[in-house]
Design a protein around this motif. Structure first.
Motif, PDB file in Angstrom:
ATOM      1  N   SER A  88       0.788  -1.374 -10.423  1.00 37.19           N
ATOM      2  CA  SER A  88       3.114  -0.950 -10.076  1.00 37.19           C
ATOM      3  C   SER A  88       3.154  -1.890 -11.119  1.00 37.19           C
ATOM      4  O   SER A  88       4.178  -1.787 -11.054  1.00 37.19           O
ATOM      5  CB  SER A  88       2.736  -1.528  -9.454  1.00 37.19           C
ATOM      6  OG  SER A  88       2.220  -0.511  -8.034  1.00 37.19           O
ATOM      7  N   GLY A  92       2.946  -0.255 -13.962  1.00 34.75           N
ATOM      8  CA  GLY A  92       4.652   0.640 -13.787  1.00 34.75           C
ATOM      9  C   GLY A  92       5.860  -0.151 -14.051  1.00 34.75           C
ATOM     10  O   GLY A  92       6.871   0.800 -14.652  1.00 34.75           O
ATOM     11  N   SER A 378       2.917   4.540  -6.384  1.00 30.14           N
ATOM     12  CA  SER A 378       3.421   3.176  -6.613  1.00 30.14           C
ATOM     13  C   SER A 378       4.062   2.276  -5.557  1.00 30.14           C
ATOM     14  O   SER A 378       3.915   3.224  -4.561  1.00 30.14           O
ATOM     15  CB  SER A 378       5.163   3.216  -7.414  1.00 30.14           C
ATOM     16  OG  SER A 378       5.945   2.112  -6.698  1.00 30.14           O
TER      17      SER A 378
END
Length: 425
Positions: A88, A92, A378
């Motif tokens: 994440s 991400g 996420s």
């Protein structure tokens, strides 16, 4: 006559008992060297560098809680926390590994402030238990998804997002057989079950001819000596990483420490133990790994009659000696690691029993967190859906008095994040 080791006598234990408990704790947690190294490699460093960082962070973390809190707990990079960091925050958020370590540093400083002040108890009471447990469950499902993917048990589908892997594949067969062995060893509570599971999976991979091979020596280059970077501190992605990481560190450690000290029968060590986890997380930013937490496997140390910090110190020293085993650990393939992720994920999902699903105002926000963490890939976005939904459903049902100020603030920050993303700012 002067007492020998008064601390040990007061705890009704002995040095031999503490050292044996520390050894058992080590055998139940040493799997993290390979598993965390594998996950960190997804964030842009080598597998070996990730293992070295994991060993050093675990060594120092165990010494901190052993000397400062005199508690028999083991601090290792947390499962779920490492996924948050690698998938994440770094992947991400589009951050480099060093910038991700900058996020770890800022989050751990906030964690230290919370641990040293009354903010910790205030937040503990203000955040609904349903949301805290939902985060753990969501992280568990996320780890399970990663494990299934690493083991080839699920793949990208031709007509759907994912589909079942091919059972004719040696990778899938090794993963399935290793998973079966891992579940059996875990249910039988065999000491060092995760370590034995990885050994079995590695042997199977060799038998099937799919063992890639590792290294024959430790590469002592400067790669693992990462320093936190703040070059992205003025970017939204940086702070969108700090926010969920801090929340997870605070509440996961609160829950774990409370349960473990209750098991040990000594809640007087909670404050110093909580503070120890915060300082240990801080050191991780300089060792080059995701933050350490008080591991769930500390229960094995306590069940083995570990009652003081000497058990933790023993475990820490054994972790340091593990540096010499890196050439052997590096041979462990992903098919031997993936079952560990699946089993740990199953353990984390058990927290679902603490969520009041008979109350829809608690159940719906928790459900959104649980499903959106793995489905959005996420952890931060999954948490956002639940925190935003909580005050909405509570106020809609006339329970405005159940909505605390911290929940409103957190929900507002997550909502602002979504608005900014939608506007492309």
């Amino acid at each position: 006559m002067k007492q020998q080791n008064p601390g040990l006598q007061e705890a009704k234990t002995s040095l031999k008992t503490e050292m044996m408990a520390g050894l058992i704790g080590y055998l139940t947690t040493v799997y993290i060297v390979a598993v965390n190294g594998s996950i960190l490699s997804e964030a842009g460093i080598s597998y070996q560098a990730g293992m070295i960082a994991t060993i050093l962070a675990s060594f120092v973390g165990c010494l901190i809680i052993g000397f400062f809190a005199n508690a028999p707990m083991i601090l290792i990079p947390g499962m779920g926390v490492n996924a948050l960091f690698a998938y994440s925050i770094v992947q991400g958020g589009g951050l480099s590994f060093q910038e991700g370590l900058g996020v770890v540093l800022v989050s751990s400083v906030l964690f230290i402030i919370i641990a040293l002040t009354k903010l910790g108890s205030w937040l503990q009471e203000a955040i609904p238990d349903s949301l805290k447990h939902a985060i753990t469950v969501g992280l568990g499902l996320f780890l399970t998804f990663i494990g299934l993917e690493k083991g080839g048990l699920i793949t990208q589908g031709e007509h759907s997002l994912i589909e079942l892997g091919h059972f004719t594949s040696p990778t899938v067969l090794v993963s399935l057989l290793t998973l079966a062995a891992g579940i059996f060893l875990f249910i039988k509570n065999v000491p060092g079950h995760f370590l034995l599971t990885m050994g079995f999976g590695t042997a199977l991979a060799y038998f099937f001819g799919i063992l890639d091979g590792g290294t024959t020596s430790i590469v002592w280059d400067a790669e693992w000596m990462f320093l936190p970077s703040f070059s992205a501190i003025d970017e939204l992605a940086f702070w969108l990483g700090v926010f969920p990481l801090t929340i997870v560190l605070v509440f996961e450690n609160m829950g774990l420490i409370n349960g473990q000290l209750s098991m040990a029968g000594d809640m007087s060590k909670f404050k110093r133990s909580f503070q120890s986890t915060a300082f240990s997380a801080f050191t991780c930013a300089f060792f080059g790994t995701s933050p350490t937490v008080s591991s769930a496997e500390s229960a094995a140390t306590i069940a083995s009659n570990g009652r003081t910090g000497k058990a933790a110190i023993t475990t820490g020293l054994l972790f340091l000696l593990t540096l010499g085993l890196i050439p052997f650990i590096s041979w462990i393939p992903s098919m031997a690691i993936s079952p560990i992720l699946i089993i740990v994920g199953a353990l984390m999902v058990q927290n679902v029993r603490h969520i009041a699903f008979d109350d829809l105002t608690e159940a719906m926000p928790a459900f959104l967190i649980i499903v959106m963490i793995p489905f959005t890939n996420s952890i931060a976005d999954g948490m956002a859906f639940g925190f935003i939904a909580y005050p909405i459903v509570k106020m809609a049902s006339g329970q405005r008095n159940k909505v605390t100020l911290p929940v409103v603030i957190i929900a507002g920050m997550f909502l602002t994040e979504f608005i900014i993303k939608a506007l492309g700012l």
